[in-house]
Design an enzyme around this catalytic site. Structure first.
Site, PDB file in Angstrom:
ATOM      1  N   ASN A 110       0.806  -1.483   0.033  1.00  0.00           N
ATOM      2  CA  ASN A 110       0.058  -0.022  -0.011  1.00  0.00           C
ATOM      3  C   ASN A 110       1.060   1.055   0.085  1.00  0.00           C
ATOM      4  O   ASN A 110       2.037   1.183   0.390  1.00  0.00           O
ATOM      5  CB  ASN A 110      -0.876   0.105   1.267  1.00  0.00           C
ATOM      6  CG  ASN A 110      -1.904   1.086   1.149  1.00  0.00           C
ATOM      7  OD1 ASN A 110      -2.495   1.445   0.457  1.00  0.00           O
ATOM      8  ND2 ASN A 110      -2.123   1.749   2.525  1.00  0.00           N
ATOM      9  N   HIS A 112       0.666   5.208   1.335  1.00  0.00           N
ATOM     10  CA  HIS A 112      -0.059   6.150   2.390  1.00  0.00           C
ATOM     11  C   HIS A 112       0.620   7.329   2.395  1.00  0.00           C
ATOM     12  O   HIS A 112       1.972   7.761   2.487  1.00  0.00           O
ATOM     13  CB  HIS A 112      -0.030   5.151   3.810  1.00  0.00           C
ATOM     14  CG  HIS A 112      -0.899   6.290   4.644  1.00  0.00           C
ATOM     15  ND1 HIS A 112      -2.201   5.980   4.744  1.00  0.00           N
ATOM     16  CD2 HIS A 112      -0.396   7.005   5.764  1.00  0.00           C
ATOM     17  CE1 HIS A 112      -2.683   7.035   5.735  1.00  0.00           C
ATOM     18  NE2 HIS A 112      -1.557   7.435   6.560  1.00  0.00           N
ATOM     19  N   SER A 139       4.879   6.685   2.439  1.00  0.00           N
ATOM     20  CA  SER A 139       5.356   5.549   2.790  1.00  0.00           C
ATOM     21  C   SER A 139       4.676   4.389   2.083  1.00  0.00           C
ATOM     22  O   SER A 139       3.467   4.350   1.706  1.00  0.00           O
ATOM     23  CB  SER A 139       4.958   4.957   4.246  1.00  0.00           C
ATOM     24  OG  SER A 139       5.220   6.293   5.021  1.00  0.00           O
TER      25      SER A 139
HETATM   26  C1  GAR Z   1      -2.749   8.977  -2.452  1.00  0.00           C
HETATM   27  O1  GAR Z   1      -2.163  10.203  -1.991  1.00  0.00           O
HETATM   28  C2  GAR Z   1      -2.500   7.676  -1.786  1.00  0.00           C
HETATM   29  O2  GAR Z   1      -1.463   7.807  -0.824  1.00  0.00           O
HETATM   30  C3  GAR Z   1      -3.927   7.677  -0.831  1.00  0.00           C
HETATM   31  O3  GAR Z   1      -4.835   8.077  -1.906  1.00  0.00           O
HETATM   32  C4  GAR Z   1      -4.363   8.930  -2.935  1.00  0.00           C
HETATM   33  C5  GAR Z   1      -4.542   8.336  -4.253  1.00  0.00           C
HETATM   34  O4  GAR Z   1      -4.168   9.380  -5.359  1.00  0.00           O
HETATM   35  N1  GAR Z   1      -4.059   6.452  -0.034  1.00  0.00           N
HETATM   36  C6  GAR Z   1      -4.632   6.563   1.107  1.00  0.00           C
HETATM   37  O5  GAR Z   1      -4.942   7.466   1.717  1.00  0.00           O
HETATM   38  C7  GAR Z   1      -4.804   5.189   1.709  1.00  0.00           C
HETATM   39  N2  GAR Z   1      -4.748   5.197   3.166  1.00  0.00           N
HETATM   40  P1  GAR Z   1      -4.346   8.702  -6.698  1.00  0.00           P
HETATM   41  O6  GAR Z   1      -5.758   8.042  -6.830  1.00  0.00           O
HETATM   42  O7  GAR Z   1      -3.922  10.025  -7.617  1.00  0.00           O
HETATM   43  O8  GAR Z   1      -3.249   7.735  -6.869  1.00  0.00           O
END
Ligand code: GAR
Length: 219
Positions: A110, A112, A139
């Protein structure tokens, strides 16, 4: 037999991390194939990105399942049918059952938007500013049953500027994410990183649970 790493990418939204992975696989010649992109949101823009890249997609809408376990089983069936060996969560905003996490034990990663273990959960940029943190980042970690607690593989770190806002931090952290997620996939695909039951080993050196940290001065 192909020695290319087969992955499934799970998304819920914009899919900018998916795009970074697609681009890096092509540009850096990573021996990796995205077998399937799964979204729980029918309107996720990431599905369009996948289609533009000629990737196979599947919508599995969590609202059409009676409970978490049957939803997770449907996702697992799709991943297995696609022959994926690694499951890459890229902005997938559902919490998995322990059953799912155990099924993909050591094969589920994942990303984060914080320097875990700091700021698990949501609103990480707002919380970073309100806590007066000097550093922030993203991370990539192995997923274990408890939310956002698995051992870190790689963190990208930036300095928080006095004029940063939640929006500017989100933007800067996204730039980090787009570097560190493809990096970890490259490590795995080229066997520089080996994950097994008891340890993670990068370039023949054991990783600690903090993972490797890269400071990004240019972001
Ligand atoms: C990212 O910033 C990722 O780190 C976060 O969602 C966003 C997705 O962006 N994930 C979380 O918060 C999971 N806990 P994206 O759809 O543009 O890749």
């Amino acid at each position: 037999m192909s020695d290319r790493l087969k992955i499934a990418v799970l998304i819920s939204g914009s899919g900018s991390n998916l795009q970074a992975i697609i681009d890096a696989i092509q540009k850096d010649n990573i021996p990796c194939d995205i077998q399937l992109v799964v979204s729980n949101q029918a309107l996720a823009y990431g599905l369009k990105r996948a289609e533009y890249a000629n990737l196979k997609t599947k919508i599995i809408d969590h609202t059409s399942f009676p409970d978490r376990l049957t939803f997770d089983q449907a996702i697992g069936d799709a991943i297995d049918r696609a022959g994926a060996e690694l499951v890459v969560l890229a902005g997938f905003m559902r919490i998995f059952s322990h059953w799912f996490v155990n099924r993909y034990r050591n094969k589920l990663i994942n990303i984060h938007p914080s320097l875990l273990p700091k700021f698990k959960g949501l609103d990480t940029h707002v919380r970073t500013l309100s806590e007066g943190e000097t550093h922030h980042g993203a991370s990539v970690h192995l997923v274990t049953p408890e939310l956002d607690t698995g051992p870190n593989i790689l963190q990208g770190r930036i300095t928080v500027h006095s004029n940063d806002t939640p929006e500017s931090l989100q933007n800067r952290v996204h730039q980090i994410e787009h570097r560190i997620y493809p990096t970890v996939i490259q490590w795995l695909a080229t066997h520089r990183l080996v994950i097994n039951e008891t340890s993670m080993v990068l370039d023949h050196q054991p990783l600690t649970t903090n993972g490797k940290v890269i400071d990004y001065e240019d972001i």
